[in-house]
Design a protein around this motif. Structure first.
Motif, PDB file in Angstrom:
ATOM      1  N   THR A 282       0.858  -1.187   0.000  1.00  0.00           N
ATOM      2  CA  THR A 282       0.000   0.000   0.000  1.00  0.00           C
ATOM      3  C   THR A 282       0.888   1.229   0.000  1.00  0.00           C
ATOM      4  O   THR A 282       1.746   1.397   0.868  1.00  0.00           O
ATOM      5  CB  THR A 282      -0.913   0.007   1.240  1.00  0.00           C
ATOM      6  OG1 THR A 282      -1.769  -1.136   1.200  1.00  0.00           O
ATOM      7  CG2 THR A 282      -1.753   1.271   1.291  1.00  0.00           C
ATOM      8  N   ARG A 283       0.686   2.091  -0.983  1.00  0.00           N
ATOM      9  CA  ARG A 283       1.539   3.269  -1.188  1.00  0.00           C
ATOM     10  C   ARG A 283       0.869   4.491  -0.559  1.00  0.00           C
ATOM     11  O   ARG A 283      -0.256   4.834  -0.896  1.00  0.00           O
ATOM     12  CB  ARG A 283       1.791   3.453  -2.682  1.00  0.00           C
ATOM     13  CG  ARG A 283       2.401   2.213  -3.318  1.00  0.00           C
ATOM     14  CD  ARG A 283       2.333   2.201  -4.834  1.00  0.00           C
ATOM     15  NE  ARG A 283       3.317   3.094  -5.424  1.00  0.00           N
ATOM     16  CZ  ARG A 283       3.036   4.229  -6.038  1.00  0.00           C
ATOM     17  NH1 ARG A 283       1.769   4.646  -6.139  1.00  0.00           N
ATOM     18  NH2 ARG A 283       3.985   4.970  -6.552  1.00  0.00           N
ATOM     19  N   VAL A 284       1.569   5.146   0.359  1.00  0.00           N
ATOM     20  CA  VAL A 284       0.983   6.204   1.180  1.00  0.00           C
ATOM     21  C   VAL A 284       1.732   7.517   0.984  1.00  0.00           C
ATOM     22  O   VAL A 284       2.964   7.541   0.937  1.00  0.00           O
ATOM     23  CB  VAL A 284       1.021   5.819   2.681  1.00  0.00           C
ATOM     24  CG1 VAL A 284       0.294   6.871   3.527  1.00  0.00           C
ATOM     25  CG2 VAL A 284       0.432   4.433   2.914  1.00  0.00           C
ATOM     26  N   VAL A 285       0.976   8.609   0.864  1.00  0.00           N
ATOM     27  CA  VAL A 285       1.544   9.961   0.909  1.00  0.00           C
ATOM     28  C   VAL A 285       1.094  10.619   2.210  1.00  0.00           C
ATOM     29  O   VAL A 285      -0.093  10.599   2.558  1.00  0.00           O
ATOM     30  CB  VAL A 285       1.098  10.799  -0.306  1.00  0.00           C
ATOM     31  CG1 VAL A 285       1.323  12.294  -0.051  1.00  0.00           C
ATOM     32  CG2 VAL A 285       1.863  10.368  -1.555  1.00  0.00           C
ATOM     33  N   VAL A 286       2.036  11.175   2.946  1.00  0.00           N
ATOM     34  CA  VAL A 286       1.784  11.862   4.208  1.00  0.00           C
ATOM     35  C   VAL A 286       1.742  13.368   3.943  1.00  0.00           C
ATOM     36  O   VAL A 286       2.653  13.916   3.306  1.00  0.00           O
ATOM     37  CB  VAL A 286       2.891  11.537   5.234  1.00  0.00           C
ATOM     38  CG1 VAL A 286       2.780  12.437   6.459  1.00  0.00           C
ATOM     39  CG2 VAL A 286       2.835  10.061   5.623  1.00  0.00           C
ATOM     40  N   VAL A 287       0.679  14.031   4.449  1.00  0.00           N
ATOM     41  CA  VAL A 287       0.550  15.483   4.287  1.00  0.00           C
ATOM     42  C   VAL A 287       0.406  16.103   5.675  1.00  0.00           C
ATOM     43  O   VAL A 287      -0.607  15.897   6.347  1.00  0.00           O
ATOM     44  CB  VAL A 287      -0.661  15.857   3.410  1.00  0.00           C
ATOM     45  CG1 VAL A 287      -0.642  17.357   3.110  1.00  0.00           C
ATOM     46  CG2 VAL A 287      -0.687  15.048   2.125  1.00  0.00           C
ATOM     47  N   ASP A 288       1.421  16.845   6.106  1.00  0.00           N
ATOM     48  CA  ASP A 288       1.414  17.439   7.448  1.00  0.00           C
ATOM     49  C   ASP A 288       2.415  18.577   7.479  1.00  0.00           C
ATOM     50  O   ASP A 288       3.523  18.446   6.925  1.00  0.00           O
ATOM     51  CB  ASP A 288       1.765  16.386   8.504  1.00  0.00           C
ATOM     52  CG  ASP A 288       1.319  16.794   9.898  1.00  0.00           C
ATOM     53  OD1 ASP A 288       1.856  17.795  10.421  1.00  0.00           O
ATOM     54  OD2 ASP A 288       0.433  16.130  10.456  1.00  0.00           O
ATOM     55  N   ASP A 289       2.048  19.705   8.100  1.00  0.00           N
ATOM     56  CA  ASP A 289       2.964  20.844   8.112  1.00  0.00           C
ATOM     57  C   ASP A 289       4.090  20.680   9.117  1.00  0.00           C
ATOM     58  O   ASP A 289       5.073  21.431   9.082  1.00  0.00           O
ATOM     59  CB  ASP A 289       2.202  22.153   8.356  1.00  0.00           C
ATOM     60  CG  ASP A 289       1.597  22.238   9.738  1.00  0.00           C
ATOM     61  OD1 ASP A 289       1.224  21.175  10.280  1.00  0.00           O
ATOM     62  OD2 ASP A 289       1.478  23.348  10.272  1.00  0.00           O
ATOM     63  N   SER A 290       4.012  19.708  10.004  1.00  0.00           N
ATOM     64  CA  SER A 290       5.056  19.472  10.999  1.00  0.00           C
ATOM     65  C   SER A 290       6.099  18.509  10.440  1.00  0.00           C
ATOM     66  O   SER A 290       5.785  17.367  10.093  1.00  0.00           O
ATOM     67  CB  SER A 290       4.455  18.891  12.277  1.00  0.00           C
ATOM     68  OG  SER A 290       5.462  18.326  13.099  1.00  0.00           O
ATOM     69  N   ALA A 291       7.349  18.965  10.378  1.00  0.00           N
ATOM     70  CA  ALA A 291       8.424  18.093   9.894  1.00  0.00           C
ATOM     71  C   ALA A 291       8.587  16.878  10.797  1.00  0.00           C
ATOM     72  O   ALA A 291       8.874  15.769  10.322  1.00  0.00           O
ATOM     73  CB  ALA A 291       9.734  18.878   9.821  1.00  0.00           C
ATOM     74  N   LEU A 292       8.387  17.070  12.111  1.00  0.00           N
ATOM     75  CA  LEU A 292       8.495  15.953  13.050  1.00  0.00           C
ATOM     76  C   LEU A 292       7.424  14.902  12.767  1.00  0.00           C
ATOM     77  O   LEU A 292       7.709  13.702  12.704  1.00  0.00           O
ATOM     78  CB  LEU A 292       8.371  16.470  14.485  1.00  0.00           C
ATOM     79  CG  LEU A 292       8.317  15.386  15.577  1.00  0.00           C
ATOM     80  CD1 LEU A 292       9.590  14.548  15.576  1.00  0.00           C
ATOM     81  CD2 LEU A 292       8.070  16.022  16.949  1.00  0.00           C
TER      82      LEU A 292
ATOM     83  N   GLU B 147       8.342   6.987   9.135  1.00  0.00           N
ATOM     84  CA  GLU B 147       9.045   5.890   9.819  1.00  0.00           C
ATOM     85  C   GLU B 147       8.074   4.764  10.189  1.00  0.00           C
ATOM     86  O   GLU B 147       8.351   3.576   9.964  1.00  0.00           O
ATOM     87  CB  GLU B 147       9.727   6.445  11.077  1.00  0.00           C
ATOM     88  CG  GLU B 147      10.385   5.416  11.970  1.00  0.00           C
ATOM     89  CD  GLU B 147      10.816   6.029  13.301  1.00  0.00           C
ATOM     90  OE1 GLU B 147      10.749   5.321  14.314  1.00  0.00           O
ATOM     91  OE2 GLU B 147      11.190   7.224  13.314  1.00  0.00           O
ATOM     92  N   ILE B 148       6.912   5.139  10.747  1.00  0.00           N
ATOM     93  CA  ILE B 148       5.920   4.136  11.166  1.00  0.00           C
ATOM     94  C   ILE B 148       5.409   3.339   9.964  1.00  0.00           C
ATOM     95  O   ILE B 148       5.288   2.108  10.009  1.00  0.00           O
ATOM     96  CB  ILE B 148       4.754   4.838  11.893  1.00  0.00           C
ATOM     97  CG1 ILE B 148       5.209   5.321  13.280  1.00  0.00           C
ATOM     98  CG2 ILE B 148       3.533   3.915  12.018  1.00  0.00           C
ATOM     99  CD1 ILE B 148       4.242   6.283  13.959  1.00  0.00           C
ATOM    100  N   ILE B 149       5.120   4.039   8.888  1.00  0.00           N
ATOM    101  CA  ILE B 149       4.587   3.380   7.685  1.00  0.00           C
ATOM    102  C   ILE B 149       5.633   2.457   7.063  1.00  0.00           C
ATOM    103  O   ILE B 149       5.343   1.310   6.706  1.00  0.00           O
ATOM    104  CB  ILE B 149       4.099   4.443   6.676  1.00  0.00           C
ATOM    105  CG1 ILE B 149       2.848   5.135   7.213  1.00  0.00           C
ATOM    106  CG2 ILE B 149       3.833   3.818   5.304  1.00  0.00           C
ATOM    107  CD1 ILE B 149       2.514   6.442   6.505  1.00  0.00           C
ATOM    108  N   ASN B 150       6.851   2.936   6.948  1.00  0.00           N
ATOM    109  CA  ASN B 150       7.894   2.150   6.287  1.00  0.00           C
ATOM    110  C   ASN B 150       8.340   0.933   7.099  1.00  0.00           C
ATOM    111  O   ASN B 150       8.977   0.027   6.555  1.00  0.00           O
ATOM    112  CB  ASN B 150       9.103   3.033   5.965  1.00  0.00           C
ATOM    113  CG  ASN B 150       8.850   3.943   4.778  1.00  0.00           C
ATOM    114  OD1 ASN B 150       7.990   3.672   3.940  1.00  0.00           O
ATOM    115  ND2 ASN B 150       9.584   5.050   4.709  1.00  0.00           N
TER     116      ASN B 150
END
Length: 372
Positions: free
Chosen positions: A4-14, A21-24
């Protein structure tokens, strides 16, 4: 099997780093991109064609709700919202679910790094569920009947008939019966579709929707403004009355008990049941034990098997039980398991559940009451 290929969208770099990290770390999924705002995400989605995106609620340049609205209208895809445990966060998250987001994760206000790591199983489970969920384009407004509370606010998904409001009075039919609803993924909107069609003198409704603490009070208030019946978060020890709906508080189990001629709500802490708190199993077991043949059970969209065994106990105790059909479910897990357990008399499209149950009430009440 492809990941499953996921894109993360969040303004926080952390947060972007932690979610990546969790997804990978999962053998069945990979983060193929991380964007700091929706405008960057738009190009990433266009170029990378992900299976699921995680989307922060509040971001610069374009907030998550505006972006989700455009996305579900132009390129519908599974979205898991990343919310905050605040009053504003809860309200915006409910709006996101209304717009078509599959589910949400509530990140902690403090200790974000440790908090997200503790939630990693929840996060990855929701991404897996979202990748298999049924997606509809952005809901379009459906005309509301004149005088309907919240008229104009109700939406119907294309390809699905809008639920038909049940306007005829039920009179004494509603005083002995109690409707029990269990729901999970996709259930906030499915439960709304059922409740907004109920008449003001409907039997009491008791609901367990899988939700974390901090969201159910806003959810109940939102429904209360749309429905003819009164909707509230359940309070321990209160009487369960016709014309009212009671929602299990997030993080607490809800059940019913009898005191003389009255039914009472019991809200209690305890261990998760079937990995959930609140648990549908807890509510439905109390329905079988306490309400018996005066109970009506409804199993709505959701992942897993929570409540299936207890719904069979309800049916064995004389209750009338229905499940939402696969075509109208976001996720056909809980209804499928209830059907497999032999717990269900009828499998119905979401839009037809309320009308069918009201017809059932009248048909089984006898000639005298059915004319009330």
């Amino acid at each position: 099997m492809p990941k499953t290929r996921v894109v993360v969208v969040d303004d926080s770099a952390l947060v972007r780093s932690l979610l990546t990290e969790i997804i990978n770390r999962q053998p069945d999924m990979e983060c193929i991109g991380a964007a700091a705002d929706p405008l960057l995400a738009r190009e990433m989605i266009r170029n990378l064609n992900p299976d699921v995106i995680t989307l922060d609620v509040e971001m610069p340049r374009m907030d998550g709700i505006d972006f989700l609205s455009k996305l579900m209208r132009l390129r519908p895809m599974p979205v898991v919202m990343v919310s905050t445990l605040t009053e504003r966060g809860a309200e915006v998250t409910l709006k996101a679910l209304e717009l078509g987001a599959i589910d949400f994760v509530a990140k902690p206000k403090i200790g974000v790094a440790d908090g997200l790591r503790q939630l990693q199983d929840d996060i990855t489970d929701k991404i897996r569920i979202a990748s298999k969920a049924r997606i509809n384009r952005l809901h379009t407004p459906a005309p509301a009947p004149a005088g309907t509370p919240g008229g104009g606010a109700h939406h119907a998904a294309p390809g699905h008939a809008a639920p038909r409001p049940v306007s005829a009075s039920l009179g004494r039919l509603s005083t002995e019966k109690i409707i029990f609803i269990g729901a999970s993924t996709g259930g906030t909107e499915a439960t709304k579709e059922v409740l907004i069609t109920l008449p003001a003198d409907s039997p009491a409704v008791v609901i367990t929707q899988h939700m974390p603490p901090g969201f159910t009070r806003n959810y109940a208030a939102r429904l209360d403004g749309l429905c003819k019946i009164s909707v509230k978060e359940a309070v321990d020890g209160e009487r369960i009355l016709p014309g009212h709906a009671y929602i299990a508080p997030g993080g607490m189990h809800l059940s019913v008990e009898r005191s003389g001629a009255n039914y009472l709500a019991r809200v209690q802490d305890g261990d998760p049941v079937n990995r959930h708190k609140p648990s549908v199993e807890v509510l439905f077991k109390s329905a079988a034990r306490v309400v018996g043949p005066n109970a009506i059970g409804i199993m709505l969209t959701g992942m897993g098997a929570d409540g299936a065994t207890a719904m069979r106990e309800m049916r064995d105790a004389g209750a009338y039980c229905v499940a939402q059909d696969e075509a109208s479910c976001v996720v056909f897990g809980m209804p499928r398991e209830a059907i497999a357990a032999g717990a269900v008399q009828e499998v119905l499209p979401l839009a037809k559940i309320t009308g069918h149950l009201m017809d059932h009430l009248r048909a089984t009440a006898g000639p005298a009451l059915s004319r009330v």
